[in-house]
Design a protein around this motif. Sequence first.
Motif: not given
Length: 453
Positions: A303-332
């Motif tokens: 898959r093509k590397p790169g940040i998929r959701f930059p506005e959300f990333k910025a939001l998580y950083e601004k509000y100090q979100v501790p943990l983001v749980l995702t999938g889709h890549e079929h690996l760890y």
Amino acid sequence: MFKKIILAAALMVGALAYGFRPQPQLGNDKYQYPHHINIAWESAPATSQSVNWRTHELQKESFVEYLEATASPFFADQVQRIRAESDAHPADDGVWNYHSVNITGLQPNTLYSYRVGNGNFWSEWSEFRTASGDPEETFSFLYFGDVQRDIFSLGSRTIRQAVLAQPDAKFLLFGGDLVHRGGLNKENWNEFFPTGGWIFQNYPMLSTPGNHEHLNAKSGIDMSEHWYYNFTFPRNGPEGHEEETFYVDYNNIRVISLNLNRYRYPEDRAAILAWTEERLKEFKGDWVFITHHHAMDASARNRKPGIRFPEFKALYEKYQVPLVLTGHEHLYARGRIDHPSPMYVVSVAGPFQNAIQFGDWIERAGTSLQLYQEIEVSPEAVHYVAKTVVGEVYDEFTISRDAGGDLQYTVHPDLHAESLLPPASFEERYDAELVESWDADLKNYLSKKSTDK
Ligand SMILES: [Fe+2]
Ligand SMILES: [Fe+2]
């Protein structure tokens, strides 16, 4: 809960698109009994419980019966009954009636018994416990990445082993791609629900939608109506995103599901972003967990590397979100991306696996593994453990806050070597260039790690 607006069209399209087949015949008792039973939340976990199930089309009316659980089996006179909201849904394996109830007015931290059905056809009695609502309580929940393929044969063992390892878990959280074709019952939902079996009747489950819960898994549009028929999730998301983008407050934590399959559509993106910021800004509890299906950075090798959701990333950083749980890549893959927080986790519960693309952000990776996560929460800390399906600790860290309130991550110092071998089908499935560059990339990754230490 059903999306009424799509019903009329979906009835026709569903029947045509999937090739309508005759329903099981009268007399086939098995299908008259309620099945695909699962519990979730539409409203507060301390005072409510949603229940979904399906029956043969002949069972047009169905009920939930419930009471505060008693040791005595002689409780018939204490049972309360609620008639379900019921709708017929033609699918690839017949026409089914789907039923849902949101039981409200329950007492916190209380064990209830319930069953669903009607007439001669009832489920067994099962139990659930409402949340205590106590912000001081230490508790845990379980997280699962994609189950998706060979659901019954191999995906099931992850769900069973997780619950056996952590029977006190308060709920199950799925990161989407529960199934491979979200619009089909055969080989999909008809495997997913028996996979959970009694577990889905006793443990509330929440899920964010994966791209494979959509009719077109590539476009991220046209969510399969099965999603709304199968589950009853909160309707507190942006208008038109109900049961896809939502949040649940459980004691001192907030779990947020974002359907970022809709990210590519600017209006949807803006609505979800604004809604997410409000939910982060207003939250006064201890810990926020965000789940969306696609990883923030693509980490599968093809898959093509790169940040998929930059506005959300910025939001998580601004509000100090501790943990983001995702999938889709079929690996760890687990790590932080150019910022002290959040910690991003990509995981997989099912057997389909991808080879790793060693992005610079990855602090720990793995493939050719079925995994689940035990996440223990207290007011002071979040203790995260990723385990393989055979119960080995694969990754472990703790999140806490320093005196100034900033997030601190402490990774367990004695984690064993990573499982980085690509899946057996690697050489057939990937372009030659990706296969040939594997050894050099692996070497770089390992040498960078030893330098970082
Ligand atoms: Fe997937
Ligand atoms: Fe996916």
